[in-house]
Design a protein around this motif. Structure first.
Motif, PDB file in Angstrom:
ATOM      1  N   HIS A 132       0.752  -3.531   5.698  1.00 40.05           N
ATOM      2  CA  HIS A 132       1.082  -4.590   6.666  1.00 40.05           C
ATOM      3  C   HIS A 132       0.242  -5.842   6.439  1.00 40.05           C
ATOM      4  N   LEU A 133      -1.019  -5.666   6.006  1.00 35.67           N
ATOM      5  CA  LEU A 133      -1.856  -6.827   5.721  1.00 35.67           C
ATOM      6  C   LEU A 133      -1.309  -7.598   4.532  1.00 35.67           C
ATOM      7  N   ALA A 134      -0.975  -6.903   3.446  1.00 37.67           N
ATOM      8  CA  ALA A 134      -0.455  -7.573   2.249  1.00 37.67           C
ATOM      9  C   ALA A 134       0.841  -8.309   2.561  1.00 37.67           C
ATOM     10  N   GLN A 135       1.731  -7.668   3.298  1.00 32.96           N
ATOM     11  CA  GLN A 135       3.026  -8.287   3.598  1.00 32.96           C
ATOM     12  C   GLN A 135       2.881  -9.475   4.536  1.00 32.96           C
ATOM     13  N   LYS A 136       2.020  -9.359   5.548  1.00 32.81           N
ATOM     14  CA  LYS A 136       1.861 -10.470   6.487  1.00 32.81           C
ATOM     15  C   LYS A 136       1.227 -11.674   5.796  1.00 32.81           C
ATOM     16  N   MET A 137       0.259 -11.447   4.926  1.00 31.42           N
ATOM     17  CA  MET A 137      -0.352 -12.574   4.234  1.00 31.42           C
ATOM     18  C   MET A 137       0.653 -13.245   3.301  1.00 31.42           C
ATOM     19  N   ALA A 138       1.556 -12.446   2.711  1.00 33.24           N
ATOM     20  CA  ALA A 138       2.610 -13.021   1.877  1.00 33.24           C
ATOM     21  C   ALA A 138       3.556 -13.863   2.729  1.00 33.24           C
ATOM     22  N   LEU A 139       3.931 -13.358   3.899  1.00 33.73           N
ATOM     23  CA  LEU A 139       4.799 -14.115   4.799  1.00 33.73           C
ATOM     24  C   LEU A 139       4.114 -15.397   5.278  1.00 33.73           C
ATOM     25  N   ASP A 140       2.793 -15.353   5.364  1.00 31.80           N
ATOM     26  CA  ASP A 140       2.037 -16.519   5.828  1.00 31.80           C
ATOM     27  C   ASP A 140       1.753 -17.526   4.718  1.00 31.80           C
ATOM     28  N   GLY A 141       2.267 -17.263   3.513  1.00 30.87           N
ATOM     29  CA  GLY A 141       2.179 -18.259   2.454  1.00 30.87           C
ATOM     30  C   GLY A 141       1.125 -18.027   1.404  1.00 30.87           C
ATOM     31  N   TYR A 142       0.378 -16.931   1.494  1.00 29.40           N
ATOM     32  CA  TYR A 142      -0.614 -16.613   0.468  1.00 29.40           C
ATOM     33  C   TYR A 142       0.060 -15.910  -0.716  1.00 29.40           C
ATOM     34  N   ARG A 143      -0.472 -16.115  -1.900  1.00 32.75           N
ATOM     35  CA  ARG A 143      -0.021 -15.375  -3.086  1.00 32.75           C
ATOM     36  C   ARG A 143      -0.821 -14.077  -3.141  1.00 32.75           C
ATOM     37  N   VAL A 144      -0.124 -12.963  -2.983  1.00 28.40           N
ATOM     38  CA  VAL A 144      -0.802 -11.680  -2.764  1.00 28.40           C
ATOM     39  C   VAL A 144      -0.457 -10.687  -3.870  1.00 28.40           C
ATOM     40  N   LEU A 145      -1.478  -9.955  -4.312  1.00 23.22           N
ATOM     41  CA  LEU A 145      -1.292  -8.827  -5.221  1.00 23.22           C
ATOM     42  C   LEU A 145      -1.742  -7.566  -4.498  1.00 23.22           C
ATOM     43  N   GLY A 146      -0.831  -6.621  -4.309  1.00 22.16           N
ATOM     44  CA  GLY A 146      -1.168  -5.332  -3.716  1.00 22.16           C
ATOM     45  C   GLY A 146      -1.413  -4.324  -4.833  1.00 22.16           C
ATOM     46  N   VAL A 147      -2.523  -3.583  -4.747  1.00 22.86           N
ATOM     47  CA  VAL A 147      -2.879  -2.608  -5.775  1.00 22.86           C
ATOM     48  C   VAL A 147      -2.997  -1.230  -5.140  1.00 22.86           C
ATOM     49  N   ASP A 148      -2.178  -0.293  -5.609  1.00 22.48           N
ATOM     50  CA  ASP A 148      -2.220   1.077  -5.110  1.00 22.48           C
ATOM     51  C   ASP A 148      -3.138   1.896  -6.012  1.00 22.48           C
ATOM     52  N   LEU A 149      -4.312   2.249  -5.491  1.00 25.38           N
ATOM     53  CA  LEU A 149      -5.268   3.045  -6.247  1.00 25.38           C
ATOM     54  C   LEU A 149      -5.251   4.516  -5.838  1.00 25.38           C
ATOM     55  N   ASP A 150      -4.384   4.859  -4.924  1.00 22.28           N
ATOM     56  CA  ASP A 150      -4.301   6.239  -4.435  1.00 22.28           C
ATOM     57  C   ASP A 150      -3.275   7.012  -5.250  1.00 22.28           C
ATOM     58  N   PRO A 151      -3.665   8.087  -5.931  1.00 18.43           N
ATOM     59  CA  PRO A 151      -2.693   8.865  -6.710  1.00 18.43           C
ATOM     60  C   PRO A 151      -1.526   9.386  -5.886  1.00 18.43           C
ATOM     61  N   GLN A 152      -1.716   9.499  -4.557  1.00 16.46           N
ATOM     62  CA  GLN A 152      -0.611   9.936  -3.704  1.00 16.46           C
ATOM     63  C   GLN A 152       0.457   8.864  -3.547  1.00 16.46           C
ATOM     64  N   ALA A 153       0.109   7.616  -3.818  1.00 16.27           N
ATOM     65  CA  ALA A 153       1.058   6.495  -3.965  1.00 16.27           C
ATOM     66  C   ALA A 153       1.877   6.186  -2.721  1.00 16.27           C
ATOM     67  N   SER A 154       1.322   6.352  -1.537  1.00 15.69           N
ATOM     68  CA  SER A 154       2.065   6.016  -0.316  1.00 15.69           C
ATOM     69  C   SER A 154       2.310   4.513  -0.204  1.00 15.69           C
ATOM     70  N   PHE A 155       1.338   3.705  -0.629  1.00 18.22           N
ATOM     71  CA  PHE A 155       1.505   2.249  -0.615  1.00 18.22           C
ATOM     72  C   PHE A 155       2.686   1.857  -1.503  1.00 18.22           C
ATOM     73  N   SER A 156       2.800   2.519  -2.648  1.00 17.93           N
ATOM     74  CA  SER A 156       3.918   2.255  -3.560  1.00 17.93           C
ATOM     75  C   SER A 156       5.242   2.649  -2.931  1.00 17.93           C
ATOM     76  N   ALA A 157       5.265   3.810  -2.264  1.00 18.72           N
ATOM     77  CA  ALA A 157       6.494   4.298  -1.637  1.00 18.72           C
ATOM     78  C   ALA A 157       6.993   3.324  -0.584  1.00 18.72           C
ATOM     79  N   LEU A 158       6.072   2.719   0.162  1.00 21.43           N
ATOM     80  CA  LEU A 158       6.472   1.747   1.184  1.00 21.43           C
ATOM     81  C   LEU A 158       7.101   0.502   0.565  1.00 21.43           C
ATOM     82  N   HIS A 159       6.862   0.301  -0.727  1.00 16.10           N
ATOM     83  CA  HIS A 159       7.432  -0.865  -1.404  1.00 16.10           C
ATOM     84  C   HIS A 159       8.545  -0.479  -2.388  1.00 16.10           C
ATOM     85  N   GLY A 160       9.119   0.700  -2.180  1.00 15.18           N
ATOM     86  CA  GLY A 160      10.320   1.062  -2.918  1.00 15.18           C
ATOM     87  C   GLY A 160      10.124   1.847  -4.188  1.00 15.18           C
TER      88      GLY A 160
END
Length: 392
Positions: A132-160
């Motif tokens: 939610h932080l990465a997405q909100k900052m992107a909506l607010d106009g920041y250029r954002v890079l989200g990095v999933d460091l968790d092998p379980q990859a839940s952050f990745s799953a939320l992004h398709g």
């Protein structure tokens, strides 16, 4: 009667295969393979709130033929795509005398903000917070890079992304930080359906870094492990304003390397006694291990460190006691706003989406607005810390 024993490796493998196939079928039903996942359009009221202007002003811009043209639906309401929102930001920024009003990203001399979201205990809301932080900052106009460091990859799953199907030939941060033949970081960065948000997805390959680092330390091969994430991010330093890293719920070599690359640390904590006790052990380990890393030459200075209360229930007496205890211990290091526990966030997660993606109509008005207000308050507080680090 002797109970027949089953080989655990075969049984677990069978269960993993069945579950993976079922999840793939679930994803195919939600997002067919030939369909490109897209982000919903936003109402003019939502866009006005994002931009900090009046809805009437956006209506006037549209009537005057200025800025992007919104989609007009049957009820006469105006809807804007994420691309439209970014176009509006550029249009409005060009007409303002105060730089950064509508495009709030880095200016000359501002350093890249690298925010690590960490906790030793699973279930603390770490991935939900990071997404939610990465997405909100992107909506607010920041250029954002989200990095999933968790092998379980839940952050990745939320992004398709479903790692066992989408990342068969690598494509995680491990490829860029491995000790033998690392690839350039841009090769593992993926565009998302969010304007301004790119992602480096994760999968089980990330565990290889944990296995290879002891051997590299023994053989003294390659640069030291704690520099590798920072060195990789340096390759794209000029392309982003903010990096949000979702760390695994463990303090391994990968997390320590991420902490060494960070400029800020966000610790999520559920206000229950067992969770706070677990966090205490985590902080002790972090202090001891990163002290050693610092002595080895790593820069462990941060712009800020904050604790975020997650899954908070205001009517829960014991939780309120724990929150008061934490505030008395850590003072201003605890964010003013907690992340409320919400069925809206949980329900959105069932379809692998965040609250910023789903339509308001899917929830009762009070449930949606309560959850959205909580998310926005937390993210606004973090964004203020980012701007403060840039001297604003």
């Amino acid at each position: 009667m002797v109970r027949r024993q089953e080989r655990i490796d075969l049984l677990v493998g069978e269960h993993a295969q069945k579950l993976s196939e079922r999840l793939q079928a679930h994803r195919a039903q939600l997002f067919p393979p030939d369909a490109k996942r897209t982000l919903r359009r936003f109402t003019s009221g939502e866009v006005a709130q994002l931009l900090g202007v009046k809805d009437a002003y956006l209506r006037k811009l549209h009537l005057d033929g200025k800025g992007p043209s919104p989609e007009i639906r049957a009820n006469g309401r105006r809807y804007y795509s994420p691309e439209n929102i970014q176009e509006l930001r550029k249009f409005l920024e060009a007409g303002t005398k105060t730089p950064g009003t509508y495009l709030p990203g880095r200016r000359e001399g501002d350093h890249l903000q690298v925010i690590t979201v960490i906790n030793f205990k699973g279930g603390s809301g770490k991935t939900t917070t990071a997404a939610h932080l990465a997405q909100k900052m992107a909506l607010d106009g920041y250029r954002v890079l989200g990095v999933d460091l968790d092998p379980q990859a839940s952050f990745s799953a939320l992004h398709g992304f479903q790692p066992e199907f989408d990342l068969l030939d690598g494509g995680t941060l491990y490829d860029a930080i491995r000790y033998d033949d690392p690839v350039p970081l841009p090769r593992v960065i993926q565009k998302t359906y969010f304007t301004n948000l790119d992602i480096i997805p994760g999968n089980l390959d990330l565990m290889e870094f944990e296995h290879e680092t002891p051997r590299a330390l023994t053989n003294r091969s390659g640069s030291l492990f704690f520099t590798r994430v920072g060195d990789a991010l340096a390759q794209v330093e000029g392309d982003y304003d903010v990096v949000v890293m979702d760390c695994p719920p463990q303090l391994g070599f990968l997390t320590m390397s991420a902490l060494s690359a960070a400029t800020a640390v966000l610790v999520t904590v559920h206000p229950q006694m067992l969770d706070v006790m677990s966090m205490c052990q985590f902080l002790l380990m972090v202090s001891n291990l990163l002290g050693v890393v610092s002595e080895a030459g790593a820069d462990m200075s941060y712009d800020w460190l904050r604790y975020l209360i997650t899954r908070y229930e205001p009517g829960d007496g014991p939780q309120n006691q724990m929150v008061s205890f934490m505030r008395s211990m850590f003072g201003d290091h605890v964010l003013n706003h907690p992340m409320l526990k919400s069925t809206a966030i949980s329900d959105a997660g069932i379809t692998k989406q965040t609250l910023y993606e789903v339509e308001r109509s899917q929830f009762t008005r009070s449930t949606y607005e309560r959850a959205m207000e909580s998310l926005n308050n937390v993210n606004a507080e973090i964004e203020a810390l980012v701007r403060q680090a840039w001297g604003r």
